[in-house]
Design a protein around this motif. Sequence first.
Motif, PDB file in Angstrom:
ATOM      1  N   ASN A   1       5.948   0.020  -7.873  1.00 37.55           N
ATOM      2  CA  ASN A   1       6.933  -0.869  -8.486  1.00 37.55           C
ATOM      3  C   ASN A   1       8.237  -0.871  -7.692  1.00 37.55           C
ATOM      4  N   GLN A   2       8.639   0.317  -7.220  1.00 41.84           N
ATOM      5  CA  GLN A   2       9.855   0.410  -6.432  1.00 41.84           C
ATOM      6  C   GLN A   2       9.704  -0.334  -5.107  1.00 41.84           C
ATOM      7  N   LYS A   3       8.567  -0.160  -4.464  1.00 44.55           N
ATOM      8  CA  LYS A   3       8.340  -0.848  -3.196  1.00 44.55           C
ATOM      9  C   LYS A   3       8.287  -2.366  -3.423  1.00 44.55           C
ATOM     10  N   ARG A   4       7.711  -2.749  -4.529  1.00 44.52           N
ATOM     11  CA  ARG A   4       7.625  -4.173  -4.862  1.00 44.52           C
ATOM     12  C   ARG A   4       9.023  -4.782  -5.001  1.00 44.52           C
ATOM     13  N   LYS A   5       9.939  -4.029  -5.611  1.00 45.19           N
ATOM     14  CA  LYS A   5      11.304  -4.525  -5.783  1.00 45.19           C
ATOM     15  C   LYS A   5      12.005  -4.725  -4.444  1.00 45.19           C
ATOM     16  N   GLU A   6      11.563  -4.000  -3.432  1.00 50.75           N
ATOM     17  CA  GLU A   6      12.158  -4.142  -2.109  1.00 50.75           C
ATOM     18  C   GLU A   6      11.461  -5.243  -1.301  1.00 50.75           C
ATOM     19  N   VAL A   7      10.129  -5.280  -1.378  1.00 47.28           N
ATOM     20  CA  VAL A   7       9.346  -6.181  -0.531  1.00 47.28           C
ATOM     21  C   VAL A   7       9.389  -7.627  -1.018  1.00 47.28           C
ATOM     22  N   VAL A   8       9.255  -7.828  -2.343  1.00 50.32           N
ATOM     23  CA  VAL A   8       9.143  -9.186  -2.881  1.00 50.32           C
ATOM     24  C   VAL A   8      10.390 -10.035  -2.623  1.00 50.32           C
TER      25      VAL A   8
ATOM     26  N   GLU B   1       0.842  -1.198   0.000  1.00 47.42           N
ATOM     27  CA  GLU B   1       0.000   0.000   0.000  1.00 47.42           C
ATOM     28  C   GLU B   1       0.877   1.249   0.000  1.00 47.42           C
ATOM     29  N   ILE B   2       0.449   2.267  -0.716  1.00 47.54           N
ATOM     30  CA  ILE B   2       1.209   3.507  -0.850  1.00 47.54           C
ATOM     31  C   ILE B   2       0.419   4.656  -0.224  1.00 47.54           C
ATOM     32  N   SER B   3       1.057   5.401   0.676  1.00 44.74           N
ATOM     33  CA  SER B   3       0.395   6.531   1.335  1.00 44.74           C
ATOM     34  C   SER B   3       0.533   7.799   0.496  1.00 44.74           C
ATOM     35  N   GLU B   4      -0.293   8.765   0.788  1.00 39.55           N
ATOM     36  CA  GLU B   4      -0.220  10.053   0.095  1.00 39.55           C
ATOM     37  C   GLU B   4       1.111  10.741   0.387  1.00 39.55           C
ATOM     38  N   GLN B   5       1.617  10.555   1.604  1.00 43.65           N
ATOM     39  CA  GLN B   5       2.901  11.143   1.968  1.00 43.65           C
ATOM     40  C   GLN B   5       4.030  10.574   1.110  1.00 43.65           C
ATOM     41  N   GLU B   6       3.993   9.257   0.858  1.00 45.01           N
ATOM     42  CA  GLU B   6       5.012   8.635   0.014  1.00 45.01           C
ATOM     43  C   GLU B   6       4.954   9.182  -1.406  1.00 45.01           C
ATOM     44  N   LEU B   7       3.731   9.423  -1.895  1.00 40.20           N
ATOM     45  CA  LEU B   7       3.586   9.977  -3.249  1.00 40.20           C
ATOM     46  C   LEU B   7       4.133  11.400  -3.319  1.00 40.20           C
ATOM     47  N   GLN B   8       3.867  12.192  -2.274  1.00 42.38           N
ATOM     48  CA  GLN B   8       4.371  13.560  -2.247  1.00 42.38           C
ATOM     49  C   GLN B   8       5.897  13.577  -2.204  1.00 42.38           C
TER      50      GLN B   8
ATOM     51  N   GLU C   1       0.614   8.181 -12.365  1.00 39.06           N
ATOM     52  CA  GLU C   1       1.910   7.701 -12.852  1.00 39.06           C
ATOM     53  C   GLU C   1       2.865   7.471 -11.683  1.00 39.06           C
ATOM     54  N   LEU C   2       2.849   8.408 -10.731  1.00 36.49           N
ATOM     55  CA  LEU C   2       3.689   8.272  -9.547  1.00 36.49           C
ATOM     56  C   LEU C   2       3.318   7.039  -8.731  1.00 36.49           C
ATOM     57  N   LEU C   3       2.011   6.812  -8.604  1.00 38.60           N
ATOM     58  CA  LEU C   3       1.529   5.669  -7.828  1.00 38.60           C
ATOM     59  C   LEU C   3       2.091   4.372  -8.395  1.00 38.60           C
TER      60      LEU C   3
END
Length: 338
Positions: A311-318, A176-183, A304-306
Amino acid sequence: MKQLLGLILVAIFLIGGCGSDSDKLKKDTHEYELAKALAEKHSYLDPDQNNVLVKTNNFKLTVGEVITALFEGMGNRIDGLKDMPAENLKQYFENISERLAEQKMLLKKADAAGIKVSESEVDSLLQFQYERAGGVERFKSMLERTGVQMDFIRRDLEKNRKINRYLETILEAQLEISEQELQQAYNQDKTATVRHILMNTQGKSEQEKMEIYQKMEKILAEAKSGKDFATLANNYSEDPGSNTRGGLYEDFEQGAMVEPFDRAAFSLPVGEISDIVETQYGYHILKVLDRKKDTRPYDQVRSELLKEVKNQKRKEVVPNFIEELKQQEGFEIVSYES
Protein backbone atom coordinates in the motif's frame (compact mmCIF):
# COMPACT_ATOMS: atom_id res chain seq x y z
CA MET A 1 -6.78 14.22 12.53
CA LYS A 2 -6.46 10.62 11.44
CA GLN A 3 -6.79 10.29 7.73
CA LEU A 4 -8.71 7.74 5.74
CA LEU A 5 -6.27 6.21 3.28
CA GLY A 6 -7.22 4.85 -0.11
CA LEU A 7 -7.24 5.56 -3.77
CA ILE A 8 -10.12 7.88 -4.59
CA LEU A 9 -10.06 9.25 -8.10
CA VAL A 10 -12.50 11.71 -9.65
CA ALA A 11 -12.35 13.49 -13.00
CA ILE A 12 -13.04 16.71 -14.88
CA PHE A 13 -10.98 18.86 -17.30
CA LEU A 14 -10.50 22.65 -17.76
CA ILE A 15 -9.76 24.42 -21.05
CA GLY A 16 -10.80 27.42 -23.08
CA GLY A 17 -13.60 27.14 -25.58
CA CYS A 18 -17.06 25.65 -25.56
CA GLY A 19 -18.17 22.05 -25.35
CA SER A 20 -20.63 20.09 -27.43
CA ASP A 21 -24.40 20.33 -27.15
CA SER A 22 -24.62 16.68 -26.07
CA ASP A 23 -23.39 17.47 -22.56
CA LYS A 24 -24.98 20.91 -22.33
CA LEU A 25 -27.32 21.37 -19.37
CA LYS A 26 -30.99 21.64 -20.27
CA LYS A 27 -32.89 24.75 -19.29
CA ASP A 28 -35.51 24.59 -16.53
CA THR A 29 -33.58 21.87 -14.69
CA HIS A 30 -32.09 22.03 -11.19
CA GLU A 31 -28.63 21.51 -12.69
CA TYR A 32 -29.06 24.42 -15.09
CA GLU A 33 -30.39 26.78 -12.41
CA LEU A 34 -27.50 25.92 -10.10
CA ALA A 35 -24.94 26.55 -12.85
CA LYS A 36 -26.60 29.91 -13.56
CA ALA A 37 -26.30 30.83 -9.87
CA LEU A 38 -22.63 29.84 -9.83
CA ALA A 39 -22.03 31.82 -13.03
CA GLU A 40 -22.93 34.98 -11.11
CA LYS A 41 -19.65 34.47 -9.25
CA HIS A 42 -17.69 33.07 -12.20
CA SER A 43 -19.11 33.81 -15.63
CA TYR A 44 -16.99 31.01 -17.16
CA LEU A 45 -19.36 28.52 -15.50
CA ASP A 46 -22.37 29.79 -17.48
CA PRO A 47 -24.28 26.67 -18.65
CA ASP A 48 -25.32 28.37 -21.91
CA GLN A 49 -21.66 28.63 -22.94
CA ASN A 50 -20.78 25.16 -21.61
CA ASN A 51 -17.09 26.03 -21.54
CA VAL A 52 -14.40 23.38 -21.45
CA LEU A 53 -12.70 23.01 -18.07
CA VAL A 54 -10.12 20.35 -18.95
CA LYS A 55 -8.82 18.98 -22.22
CA THR A 56 -6.58 16.14 -23.34
CA ASN A 57 -5.56 14.80 -26.73
CA ASN A 58 -8.57 12.46 -26.61
CA PHE A 59 -11.40 14.26 -24.84
CA LYS A 60 -12.64 17.47 -23.26
CA LEU A 61 -14.48 17.95 -20.00
CA THR A 62 -17.10 20.68 -19.88
CA VAL A 63 -19.01 22.67 -17.30
CA GLY A 64 -22.12 20.63 -18.10
CA GLU A 65 -20.34 17.34 -17.43
CA VAL A 66 -18.91 18.56 -14.15
CA ILE A 67 -22.20 19.92 -12.84
CA THR A 68 -23.94 16.68 -13.81
CA ALA A 69 -21.28 14.61 -12.02
CA LEU A 70 -21.56 16.79 -8.92
CA PHE A 71 -25.35 16.40 -8.87
CA GLU A 72 -25.03 12.62 -9.05
CA GLY A 73 -22.44 12.45 -6.28
CA MET A 74 -23.70 15.16 -3.91
CA GLY A 75 -27.45 14.88 -4.27
CA ASN A 76 -29.38 17.52 -2.32
CA ARG A 77 -26.21 18.83 -0.67
CA ILE A 78 -25.09 20.47 -3.91
CA ASP A 79 -26.96 23.72 -3.28
CA GLY A 80 -24.35 24.44 -0.62
CA LEU A 81 -22.04 25.46 -3.47
CA LYS A 82 -24.10 28.64 -3.85
CA ASP A 83 -22.86 29.84 -0.47
CA MET A 84 -19.19 29.21 -1.22
CA PRO A 85 -17.07 32.38 -1.59
CA ALA A 86 -16.04 33.09 -5.19
CA GLU A 87 -12.33 32.43 -4.55
CA ASN A 88 -13.03 29.10 -2.86
CA LEU A 89 -15.53 28.12 -5.55
CA LYS A 90 -12.97 28.56 -8.31
CA GLN A 91 -10.40 26.47 -6.43
CA TYR A 92 -13.04 23.82 -5.74
CA PHE A 93 -13.97 23.55 -9.42
CA GLU A 94 -10.34 23.37 -10.47
CA ASN A 95 -9.65 20.55 -8.00
CA ILE A 96 -12.77 18.51 -8.74
CA SER A 97 -12.30 19.03 -12.48
CA GLU A 98 -8.75 17.69 -12.36
CA ARG A 99 -9.77 14.67 -10.30
CA LEU A 100 -12.76 13.88 -12.52
CA ALA A 101 -10.59 14.22 -15.61
CA GLU A 102 -8.01 11.84 -14.19
CA GLN A 103 -10.79 9.31 -13.67
CA LYS A 104 -12.05 9.74 -17.22
CA MET A 105 -8.52 9.34 -18.61
CA LEU A 106 -7.85 6.19 -16.57
CA LEU A 107 -11.20 4.66 -17.47
CA LYS A 108 -10.43 5.10 -21.17
CA LYS A 109 -7.08 3.38 -20.62
CA ALA A 110 -8.74 0.56 -18.68
CA ASP A 111 -11.36 0.05 -21.40
CA ALA A 112 -8.64 0.01 -24.07
CA ALA A 113 -6.79 -2.63 -22.04
CA GLY A 114 -9.92 -4.79 -21.90
CA ILE A 115 -10.37 -4.49 -18.12
CA LYS A 116 -13.77 -5.80 -17.01
CA VAL A 117 -15.69 -5.72 -13.73
CA SER A 118 -18.55 -8.18 -13.25
CA GLU A 119 -21.91 -7.49 -11.67
CA SER A 120 -21.09 -9.97 -8.90
CA GLU A 121 -17.94 -7.97 -8.07
CA VAL A 122 -20.01 -4.79 -7.81
CA ASP A 123 -22.48 -6.66 -5.57
CA SER A 124 -19.59 -7.68 -3.32
CA LEU A 125 -18.23 -4.13 -3.16
CA LEU A 126 -21.72 -2.84 -2.37
CA GLN A 127 -22.08 -5.39 0.42
CA PHE A 128 -18.91 -4.00 1.98
CA GLN A 129 -20.45 -0.51 1.90
CA TYR A 130 -23.57 -1.88 3.61
CA GLU A 131 -21.44 -3.34 6.39
CA ARG A 132 -19.52 -0.11 6.90
CA ALA A 133 -22.79 1.81 7.17
CA GLY A 134 -24.23 -0.61 9.72
CA GLY A 135 -26.54 -2.55 7.41
CA VAL A 136 -28.52 -2.32 4.18
CA GLU A 137 -31.35 -0.26 5.62
CA ARG A 138 -29.05 2.30 7.20
CA PHE A 139 -27.15 2.64 3.94
CA LYS A 140 -30.34 3.13 1.91
CA SER A 141 -31.64 5.59 4.49
CA MET A 142 -28.45 7.60 4.12
CA LEU A 143 -28.92 7.71 0.34
CA GLU A 144 -32.53 8.85 0.76
CA ARG A 145 -31.47 11.67 3.08
CA THR A 146 -28.79 12.92 0.69
CA GLY A 147 -30.73 12.32 -2.53
CA VAL A 148 -27.97 10.16 -4.05
CA GLN A 149 -29.21 7.33 -6.28
CA MET A 150 -28.20 3.68 -5.88
CA ASP A 151 -27.42 3.51 -9.61
CA PHE A 152 -24.75 6.16 -9.12
CA ILE A 153 -23.20 4.20 -6.23
CA ARG A 154 -23.02 1.04 -8.33
CA ARG A 155 -21.48 2.87 -11.31
CA ASP A 156 -18.98 4.61 -9.05
CA LEU A 157 -17.91 1.35 -7.42
CA GLU A 158 -17.51 -0.26 -10.84
CA LYS A 159 -15.41 2.64 -12.14
CA ASN A 160 -13.07 2.66 -9.16
CA ARG A 161 -12.64 -1.12 -9.26
CA LYS A 162 -11.87 -0.99 -12.99
CA ILE A 163 -9.28 1.75 -12.45
CA ASN A 164 -7.66 -0.10 -9.56
CA ARG A 165 -7.47 -3.31 -11.61
CA TYR A 166 -5.94 -1.43 -14.54
CA LEU A 167 -3.32 0.16 -12.26
CA GLU A 168 -2.53 -3.18 -10.62
CA THR A 169 -2.06 -4.75 -14.03
CA ILE A 170 0.02 -2.01 -15.64
CA LEU A 171 2.16 -1.41 -12.54
CA GLU A 172 2.50 -5.04 -11.44
CA ALA A 173 6.31 -5.14 -11.75
CA GLN A 174 6.77 -1.83 -9.92
CA LEU A 175 4.54 -2.98 -7.07
CA GLU A 176 6.40 -6.23 -6.41
CA ILE A 177 7.77 -6.46 -2.86
CA SER A 178 11.07 -8.20 -2.06
CA GLU A 179 11.83 -10.14 1.09
CA GLN A 180 14.47 -7.54 1.94
CA GLU A 181 11.84 -4.77 1.84
CA LEU A 182 9.62 -6.79 4.19
CA GLN A 183 12.50 -7.33 6.61
CA GLN A 184 13.30 -3.61 6.59
CA ALA A 185 9.66 -2.79 7.30
CA TYR A 186 9.60 -5.31 10.15
CA ASN A 187 12.61 -3.66 11.78
CA GLN A 188 11.10 -0.18 11.65
CA ASP A 189 9.25 1.39 14.57
CA LYS A 190 5.65 0.23 14.66
CA THR A 191 4.04 2.84 16.95
CA ALA A 192 4.82 6.26 18.39
CA THR A 193 3.67 8.20 21.43
CA VAL A 194 3.85 12.00 21.30
CA ARG A 195 2.55 15.13 22.89
CA HIS A 196 1.65 17.92 20.50
CA ILE A 197 0.34 21.45 20.29
CA LEU A 198 -1.95 22.48 17.42
CA MET A 199 -3.08 25.93 16.38
CA ASN A 200 -5.78 25.69 13.73
CA THR A 201 -5.39 27.49 10.38
CA GLN A 202 -8.37 26.01 8.53
CA GLY A 203 -10.39 28.76 6.85
CA LYS A 204 -7.90 31.44 7.89
CA SER A 205 -6.56 34.18 5.62
CA GLU A 206 -2.84 34.43 4.82
CA GLN A 207 -2.52 37.35 7.24
CA GLU A 208 -4.20 35.36 10.00
CA LYS A 209 -1.97 32.35 9.28
CA MET A 210 1.11 34.54 9.59
CA GLU A 211 -0.06 35.82 12.98
CA ILE A 212 -0.78 32.26 14.15
CA TYR A 213 2.69 31.17 13.01
CA GLN A 214 4.26 33.95 15.04
CA LYS A 215 2.33 32.78 18.12
CA MET A 216 3.58 29.24 17.51
CA GLU A 217 7.17 30.51 17.33
CA LYS A 218 6.79 31.96 20.84
CA ILE A 219 5.28 28.70 22.12
CA LEU A 220 8.11 26.73 20.50
CA ALA A 221 10.67 28.94 22.24
CA GLU A 222 8.95 28.24 25.58
CA ALA A 223 8.95 24.50 24.91
CA LYS A 224 12.61 24.41 23.95
CA SER A 225 13.54 26.50 26.99
CA GLY A 226 12.45 23.60 29.16
CA LYS A 227 8.90 24.50 30.13
CA ASP A 228 6.61 21.54 30.77
CA PHE A 229 5.27 20.47 27.37
CA ALA A 230 2.04 18.95 28.71
CA THR A 231 1.18 22.22 30.45
CA LEU A 232 1.89 24.19 27.27
CA ALA A 233 -0.38 21.83 25.31
CA ASN A 234 -3.21 22.22 27.81
CA ASN A 235 -2.83 26.01 27.71
CA TYR A 236 -2.40 26.58 23.98
CA SER A 237 -3.43 23.58 21.87
CA GLU A 238 -6.64 23.78 19.84
CA ASP A 239 -6.80 20.03 19.16
CA PRO A 240 -10.02 18.84 20.88
CA GLY A 241 -8.78 15.26 20.86
CA SER A 242 -5.83 15.93 23.13
CA ASN A 243 -5.78 19.43 24.61
CA THR A 244 -7.11 18.28 27.97
CA ARG A 245 -4.56 15.45 28.17
CA GLY A 246 -1.37 17.41 27.69
CA GLY A 247 -1.53 16.95 23.92
CA LEU A 248 -1.04 13.19 24.29
CA TYR A 249 -1.45 10.68 21.46
CA GLU A 250 -0.36 7.21 22.53
CA ASP A 251 0.87 4.24 20.49
CA PHE A 252 -0.52 5.26 17.09
CA GLU A 253 0.72 3.23 14.14
CA GLN A 254 2.92 4.63 11.40
CA GLY A 255 0.71 5.99 8.61
CA ALA A 256 -2.26 6.67 10.89
CA MET A 257 -1.73 10.43 11.01
CA VAL A 258 -1.52 13.00 8.23
CA GLU A 259 1.82 12.70 6.45
CA PRO A 260 3.84 15.69 7.80
CA PHE A 261 2.78 14.88 11.38
CA ASP A 262 3.49 11.19 10.87
CA ARG A 263 6.92 11.87 9.38
CA ALA A 264 7.94 14.03 12.34
CA ALA A 265 6.65 11.52 14.88
CA PHE A 266 8.66 8.65 13.38
CA SER A 267 11.86 10.50 12.43
CA LEU A 268 12.53 12.82 15.36
CA PRO A 269 14.73 11.28 18.09
CA VAL A 270 12.81 10.19 21.20
CA GLY A 271 12.75 13.01 23.74
CA GLU A 272 13.24 15.75 21.14
CA ILE A 273 10.90 18.63 20.26
CA SER A 274 10.13 19.34 16.61
CA ASP A 275 10.20 22.63 14.80
CA ILE A 276 6.82 23.93 13.60
CA VAL A 277 5.11 21.33 11.38
CA GLU A 278 2.37 22.41 8.97
CA THR A 279 -0.53 20.12 7.99
CA GLN A 280 -3.96 20.68 6.46
CA TYR A 281 -5.23 21.32 10.00
CA GLY A 282 -2.74 23.97 11.04
CA TYR A 283 0.61 24.37 12.77
CA HIS A 284 1.90 21.69 15.14
CA ILE A 285 4.75 21.29 17.61
CA LEU A 286 5.54 17.69 18.61
CA LYS A 287 7.50 16.14 21.43
CA VAL A 288 8.27 12.46 20.84
CA LEU A 289 7.92 10.46 24.06
CA ASP A 290 8.38 6.89 22.83
CA ARG A 291 8.45 4.54 19.84
CA LYS A 292 8.01 0.77 19.78
CA LYS A 293 8.79 -2.00 17.32
CA ASP A 294 6.50 -4.93 16.58
CA THR A 295 7.14 -7.65 19.16
CA ARG A 296 5.37 -10.41 17.23
CA PRO A 297 7.46 -12.99 15.34
CA TYR A 298 8.22 -12.06 11.71
CA ASP A 299 6.46 -15.14 10.29
CA GLN A 300 3.32 -14.21 12.18
CA VAL A 301 3.11 -10.70 10.71
CA ARG A 302 4.57 -11.29 7.24
CA SER A 303 1.24 -11.24 5.38
CA GLU A 304 0.18 -8.09 7.23
CA LEU A 305 3.50 -6.45 6.43
CA LEU A 306 3.19 -7.39 2.76
CA LYS A 307 -0.13 -5.57 2.55
CA GLU A 308 1.18 -2.49 4.38
CA VAL A 309 4.39 -2.21 2.32
CA LYS A 310 2.50 -2.71 -0.94
CA ASN A 311 0.00 0.00 0.00
CA GLN A 312 2.85 2.36 0.82
CA LYS A 313 4.62 1.62 -2.45
CA ARG A 314 1.34 2.08 -4.29
CA LYS A 315 0.98 5.57 -2.79
CA GLU A 316 4.36 6.44 -4.25
CA VAL A 317 4.13 4.69 -7.63
CA VAL A 318 0.54 5.47 -8.68
CA PRO A 319 0.69 9.30 -8.49
CA ASN A 320 3.94 9.29 -10.49
CA PHE A 321 2.37 7.05 -13.13
CA ILE A 322 -0.70 9.28 -13.38
CA GLU A 323 1.44 12.40 -13.80
CA GLU A 324 3.43 10.73 -16.58
CA LEU A 325 0.21 9.66 -18.25
CA LYS A 326 -1.18 13.18 -18.05
CA GLN A 327 1.89 14.52 -19.83
CA GLN A 328 1.56 11.90 -22.56
CA GLU A 329 -2.14 12.69 -23.00
CA GLY A 330 -1.66 16.47 -23.22
CA PHE A 331 -3.68 16.97 -20.03
CA GLU A 332 -4.45 20.68 -19.64
CA ILE A 333 -6.50 22.56 -17.05
CA VAL A 334 -7.89 25.82 -18.35
CA SER A 335 -7.10 29.02 -16.55
CA TYR A 336 -9.95 31.50 -16.63
CA GLU A 337 -10.89 34.79 -15.06
CA SER A 338 -14.17 35.53 -13.31
